[in-house]
Scaffold this motif. Sequence first.
Motif, PDB file in Angstrom:
ATOM      1  N   UNK A  12       0.860  -1.187   0.000  1.00  0.00           N
ATOM      2  CA  UNK A  12       0.000   0.000   0.000  1.00  0.00           C
ATOM      3  C   UNK A  12       0.899   1.241   0.000  1.00  0.00           C
ATOM      4  N   UNK A  13       0.391   2.397  -0.461  1.00  0.00           N
ATOM      5  CA  UNK A  13       1.220   3.614  -0.423  1.00  0.00           C
ATOM      6  C   UNK A  13       1.620   3.959   1.008  1.00  0.00           C
ATOM      7  N   UNK A  14       2.845   4.416   1.152  1.00  0.00           N
ATOM      8  CA  UNK A  14       3.379   4.761   2.459  1.00  0.00           C
ATOM      9  C   UNK A  14       3.657   6.250   2.544  1.00  0.00           C
ATOM     10  N   UNK A  15       3.646   6.757   3.760  1.00  0.00           N
ATOM     11  CA  UNK A  15       4.016   8.147   4.021  1.00  0.00           C
ATOM     12  C   UNK A  15       5.226   8.136   4.937  1.00  0.00           C
ATOM     13  N   UNK A  16       6.309   8.737   4.458  1.00  0.00           N
ATOM     14  CA  UNK A  16       7.502   8.880   5.286  1.00  0.00           C
ATOM     15  C   UNK A  16       7.483  10.282   5.862  1.00  0.00           C
ATOM     16  N   UNK A  17       7.686  10.396   7.144  1.00  0.00           N
ATOM     17  CA  UNK A  17       7.700  11.714   7.772  1.00  0.00           C
ATOM     18  C   UNK A  17       8.898  11.813   8.704  1.00  0.00           C
ATOM     19  N   UNK A  18       9.193  13.029   9.110  1.00  0.00           N
ATOM     20  CA  UNK A  18      10.286  13.317  10.042  1.00  0.00           C
ATOM     21  C   UNK A  18      11.657  12.934   9.503  1.00  0.00           C
ATOM     22  N   UNK A  19      11.823  12.978   8.188  1.00  0.00           N
ATOM     23  CA  UNK A  19      13.142  12.775   7.602  1.00  0.00           C
ATOM     24  C   UNK A  19      13.877  14.104   7.725  1.00  0.00           C
ATOM     25  N   UNK A  20      15.100  14.070   8.200  1.00  0.00           N
ATOM     26  CA  UNK A  20      15.880  15.286   8.384  1.00  0.00           C
ATOM     27  C   UNK A  20      15.984  16.018   7.047  1.00  0.00           C
ATOM     28  N   UNK A  21      15.803  17.343   7.081  1.00  0.00           N
ATOM     29  CA  UNK A  21      15.737  18.128   5.846  1.00  0.00           C
ATOM     30  C   UNK A  21      16.960  17.952   4.958  1.00  0.00           C
ATOM     31  N   UNK A  22      18.138  17.848   5.530  1.00  0.00           N
ATOM     32  CA  UNK A  22      19.349  17.683   4.740  1.00  0.00           C
ATOM     33  C   UNK A  22      19.454  16.327   4.065  1.00  0.00           C
ATOM     34  N   UNK A  23      18.781  15.322   4.608  1.00  0.00           N
ATOM     35  CA  UNK A  23      18.838  13.971   4.057  1.00  0.00           C
ATOM     36  C   UNK A  23      17.691  13.679   3.095  1.00  0.00           C
ATOM     37  N   UNK A  24      16.726  14.555   3.004  1.00  0.00           N
ATOM     38  CA  UNK A  24      15.557  14.301   2.159  1.00  0.00           C
ATOM     39  C   UNK A  24      15.903  14.032   0.696  1.00  0.00           C
ATOM     40  N   UNK A  25      16.741  14.848   0.046  1.00  0.00           N
ATOM     41  CA  UNK A  25      17.037  14.562  -1.372  1.00  0.00           C
ATOM     42  C   UNK A  25      17.696  13.209  -1.581  1.00  0.00           C
ATOM     43  N   UNK A  26      18.604  12.833  -0.699  1.00  0.00           N
ATOM     44  CA  UNK A  26      19.279  11.546  -0.836  1.00  0.00           C
ATOM     45  C   UNK A  26      18.311  10.389  -0.626  1.00  0.00           C
ATOM     46  N   UNK A  27      17.461  10.491   0.377  1.00  0.00           N
ATOM     47  CA  UNK A  27      16.472   9.437   0.641  1.00  0.00           C
ATOM     48  C   UNK A  27      15.495   9.328  -0.531  1.00  0.00           C
ATOM     49  N   UNK A  28      15.023  10.463  -1.033  1.00  0.00           N
ATOM     50  CA  UNK A  28      14.091  10.449  -2.162  1.00  0.00           C
ATOM     51  C   UNK A  28      14.725   9.866  -3.410  1.00  0.00           C
ATOM     52  N   UNK A  29      15.962  10.244  -3.674  1.00  0.00           N
ATOM     53  CA  UNK A  29      16.659   9.707  -4.846  1.00  0.00           C
ATOM     54  C   UNK A  29      16.825   8.197  -4.724  1.00  0.00           C
ATOM     55  N   UNK A  30      17.203   7.718  -3.548  1.00  0.00           N
ATOM     56  CA  UNK A  30      17.353   6.282  -3.339  1.00  0.00           C
ATOM     57  C   UNK A  30      16.028   5.541  -3.502  1.00  0.00           C
ATOM     58  N   UNK A  31      14.960   6.109  -2.948  1.00  0.00           N
ATOM     59  CA  UNK A  31      13.646   5.465  -3.083  1.00  0.00           C
ATOM     60  C   UNK A  31      13.181   5.415  -4.533  1.00  0.00           C
ATOM     61  N   UNK A  32      13.342   6.514  -5.256  1.00  0.00           N
ATOM     62  CA  UNK A  32      12.915   6.546  -6.654  1.00  0.00           C
ATOM     63  C   UNK A  32      13.725   5.573  -7.499  1.00  0.00           C
TER      64      UNK A  32
END
Length: 116
Positions: A12-32
Motif C-alpha cells: 500500500x502507499x506509504x508516508x515517510x515523515x520526520x526525515x531530516x531536511x538535509x537527508x531528504x534529497x538523498x532518501x528520495x533519490x534512493x527510493x525513486x
Amino acid sequence: MADLKRILSATIPLTLSSVVRGAQPLVLADLARATKGRAVFVAPDESAMRAIAEAATFFAPELEVIDFPAWDCLPYDRASPALSVSARRLSALHRLQAPRTGPQLLVTTINALLQR
C-alpha cells in the motif's frame, strides 16, 4: 537497509515523515531509483521544493525530476499567473502522462496540490 527493504516491499502507499531536511534529497533519490517507478515529495513551500529538486538531480543524475509549482496568484484574483509558472505546470503534467523511461521524482508543494 532492512527499513528500505520493508518500505519497498509494501503493498500500500506509504508516508515517510520526520526525515531530516538535509537527508531528504538523498532518501528520495534512493527510493525513486529502488522502486524504478515514481516517488512523490510534497514540500512545504516553493523554496524547499526547488532545493529538493536541485539536490536530487545532483545525487541521482539518472533520475527524472519533475517539479510542479503552485500558481503565483490567488484564485479569483485580477492578476493572471505568470507565463513561466503556467509553462512549468503544463510541462510537468505532460511529462507525467508520457511513458516513463526510468525512475521519476515528482516534487511539488501543498499549495500546488490544492489548486486546480
